[in-house]
Design a protein around this motif. Structure first.
Motif, short mmCIF file in Angstrom:
data_model
loop_
_atom_site.label_atom_id
_atom_site.label_comp_id
_atom_site.label_asym_id
_atom_site.label_seq_id
_atom_site.Cartn_x
_atom_site.Cartn_y
_atom_site.Cartn_z
N LEU A 116 0.90 -1.14 -0.01
CA LEU A 116 0.08 -0.02 0.11
C LEU A 116 0.72 1.32 0.02
N HIS A 117 2.13 1.22 0.44
CA HIS A 117 3.00 2.27 0.61
C HIS A 117 4.08 2.06 -0.46
N GLY A 118 4.06 1.36 -1.45
CA GLY A 118 4.96 1.28 -2.49
C GLY A 118 6.33 0.59 -2.10
N LEU A 119 6.35 -0.16 -0.97
CA LEU A 119 7.41 -0.92 -0.33
C LEU A 119 7.52 -2.30 -0.66
N THR A 120 8.69 -3.03 -0.38
CA THR A 120 8.83 -4.38 -0.66
C THR A 120 9.40 -5.14 0.98
N PRO A 121 9.33 -6.17 0.87
CA PRO A 121 9.96 -6.84 2.41
C PRO A 121 11.34 -6.39 2.30
N ALA A 122 11.97 -5.90 1.62
CA ALA A 122 13.65 -5.76 1.50
C ALA A 122 13.47 -4.16 2.47
N ALA A 123 12.56 -3.71 2.64
CA ALA A 123 12.40 -2.43 3.58
C ALA A 123 12.34 -2.80 5.14
N LEU A 124 11.92 -3.99 5.25
CA LEU A 124 11.99 -4.27 6.76
C LEU A 124 13.65 -4.29 7.31
N GLU A 125 13.42 -3.90 8.55
CA GLU A 125 14.93 -4.07 9.20
C GLU A 125 14.85 -4.88 10.78
N ASN A 126 13.76 -5.48 10.82
CA ASN A 126 13.47 -6.59 11.84
C ASN A 126 14.53 -7.87 11.81
N SER A 127 14.54 -8.53 12.68
CA SER A 127 15.29 -9.68 12.56
C SER A 127 14.63 -10.81 11.94
N THR A 128 15.33 -12.02 11.76
CA THR A 128 14.52 -12.87 10.85
C THR A 128 14.04 -14.35 11.84
N ASP A 129 13.30 -14.92 11.60
CA ASP A 129 12.77 -15.88 12.37
C ASP A 129 11.72 -16.73 11.56
N LEU A 130 11.49 -18.00 12.19
CA LEU A 130 10.43 -18.81 11.86
C LEU A 130 9.14 -18.27 12.51
N PRO A 131 7.99 -18.64 12.04
CA PRO A 131 6.71 -18.32 12.56
C PRO A 131 6.57 -18.60 13.86
N TYR A 132 6.04 -17.82 14.78
CA TYR A 132 6.11 -18.04 16.51
C TYR A 132 5.16 -19.01 16.77
N GLY A 133 4.01 -19.32 15.91
CA GLY A 133 2.89 -20.14 16.32
C GLY A 133 3.25 -21.71 16.15
N VAL A 134 3.19 -22.63 17.12
CA VAL A 134 3.62 -23.96 16.75
C VAL A 134 3.23 -24.61 15.43
N ARG A 135 1.81 -24.50 15.17
CA ARG A 135 1.30 -25.29 14.09
C ARG A 135 1.86 -24.54 12.94
N GLU A 136 1.85 -23.04 13.12
CA GLU A 136 2.38 -22.46 11.86
C GLU A 136 3.52 -22.60 11.64
N VAL A 172 13.34 5.76 5.04
CA VAL A 172 13.05 4.32 5.57
C VAL A 172 14.01 3.61 6.09
N GLU A 173 15.38 3.70 5.36
CA GLU A 173 16.43 2.99 5.76
C GLU A 173 16.88 3.57 7.25
N GLY A 174 17.37 2.82 8.12
CA GLY A 174 17.59 3.29 9.51
C GLY A 174 16.39 3.75 10.25
N TYR A 175 15.27 3.11 10.16
CA TYR A 175 14.05 3.52 10.82
C TYR A 175 14.12 3.07 12.51
N LEU A 176 14.97 1.89 12.61
CA LEU A 176 15.00 1.66 13.81
C LEU A 176 16.11 2.57 14.73
N ASP A 177 16.60 3.54 14.26
CA ASP A 177 17.61 4.13 15.02
C ASP A 177 17.03 5.16 16.11
N PRO A 178 17.36 5.09 17.22
CA PRO A 178 16.55 5.90 18.23
C PRO A 178 16.72 7.26 17.85
N SER A 179 17.59 7.92 16.94
CA SER A 179 17.31 9.17 16.85
C SER A 179 16.58 9.64 15.34
#
Length: 360
Positions: A116-136, A172-179
């Motif tokens: 909706l905002h012209g972005l792709t998953p490449a914009a995400l800066e969170n850590s990688t992981d498997l799904p949290y739910g056991v079944r998922e 968008v890049e660096g959106y996790l920086d406290p500043s």
């Protein structure tokens, strides 16, 4: 003496050593597990229940001690983003406050926020992981899935953070920086809603700035969100934003509890079974619940384990006079021996605690 073939472990830094010597919070027994009538385990922790405005109705342990709220902070972060112009359908807004299980609707929702905002998953800066739910997670692995940023349980929040940057013309890049302007706004919003300055700042597991707050402060914030009035213009679909961002976030979470957690998750069940309640959990044994009348409950289990969090919360709600009969399925857990019940995990009796009129 260390082997010459093995490097010696580095000495801990002075700040870490000082922190380990800090005074421990004065937690109290909040839950226990029995097996054939004998107490097998005890979970210590702290809790507080507050009235609108912050007056303490019930407390145990040390609810004024600073702790890291972890993912229970997400609804407050979502309020900050709505204040900054984030405008999403209710199901997607609920996902911004989620620790989702990683079902298809969760991952599709995070992708929709980006698209909706012209972005792709490449914009995400969170850590990688498997799904949290056991079944998922099991289904994901059976399909050959690997850890990704989209599958990580905070991807809805991170997609929304990147989207909020686009809306405001922020990098968008660096959106996790406290500043970063976004994180400065989040910090201001958290301080306003909790009514207290953070005692410290760290980094959450997903990479987001994390504030040390008190249970009392978090309860005040959830009471404010849960009691926020919706505007008369709110549509049934939730697309029209109410006047108050607090109300928009609370409305979306109540309307779509499955997006906040997922199938089989106790937070989703609590919001489904207790109409009007606003609930969010967090790693390390944390649970927050806000009620429509502005009361709220905040719980921290000291050992960081997850199993005592909800039984203690339900017992605290009961102590406030809330009808918790519908929550019986998540209020206790059977202890099995040879495949049959031989004991129970249950909350301690808070009725012996004296409510106080003090304001923290």
């Amino acid at each position: 003496m260390p082997s010459p073939a093995m490097p010696a472990s580095p000495e801990p830094a002075a700040p870490a050593a000082a922190a380990s010597a800090a005074r421990l919070p004065q937690h109290e027994p909040l839950a226990f597990q029995t097996r054939n009538g004998m107490v097998e385990s005890v979970h210590y922790g702290s809790l507080v229940a507050t009235a609108p405005g912050g007056r303490t109705l019930l407390s145990a342990g040390e609810p004024g001690a600073a702790f890291y709220p972890r993912s229970s902070l997400k609804p407050l972060q979502s309020v900050a983003m709505v204040r900054a112009g984030l405008d999403l359908p209710a199901d997607l807004l609920a996902l911004t406050a989620a620790s989702h299980s990683g079902a298809a609707r969760h991952l599709d929702g995070a992708s929709r926020i980006l698209e909706l905002h012209g972005l792709t998953p490449a914009a995400l800066e969170n850590s990688t992981d498997l799904p949290y739910g056991v079944r998922e997670r099991e289904e994901w692995l059976r399909g050959g899935g690997k850890p990704t940023q989209l599958a990580q349980n905070c991807s809805g929040k991170h997609a929304a953070m990147a989207a909020t940057c686009v809306i405001n013309g922020w990098p968008v890049e660096g959106y996790l920086d406290p500043s970063h302007p976004l994180q400065k706004l989040v910090a201001e919003t958290v301080t306003e809603l909790t009514g207290e300055e953070p005692a410290g700042v760290s980094t959450d597991g997903c990479g987001t700035p994390l504030f040390a707050l008190s249970l009392a402060g978090m309860a005040r914030a959830f009471g404010r969100l849960a009691a926020a009035e919706l505007s008369d213009g709110m549509s049934d679909g939730g697309a029209a934003a109410p006047q108050k961002p607090e109300a928009a976030v609370a409305h979306s979470m109540r309307r779509h509890p499955d997006m906040v957690a997922g199938v089989g998750r106790d937070v989703t069940e609590l919001m489904r079974l207790l109409p009007g309640a606003l609930a969010k959990d967090g790693f390390e044994g944390i649970q927050l619940v806000g009620l429509p009348d502005g009361r709220a409950v905040a719980v921290k289990i000291s050992d960081g384990g997850d199993r005592a969090r909800m039984p203690v919360t339900v017992r605290a709600l009961e102590a406030l006079g809330v009808d918790t009969s519908a929550l019986a399925g998540i209020a206790t857990a059977a202890v099995l021996g040879g495949g049959r019940p031989v004991g129970l995990l249950q909350a301690a009796d808070f009725s012996s605690l004296s409510p106080t009129d003090a304001v923290l």
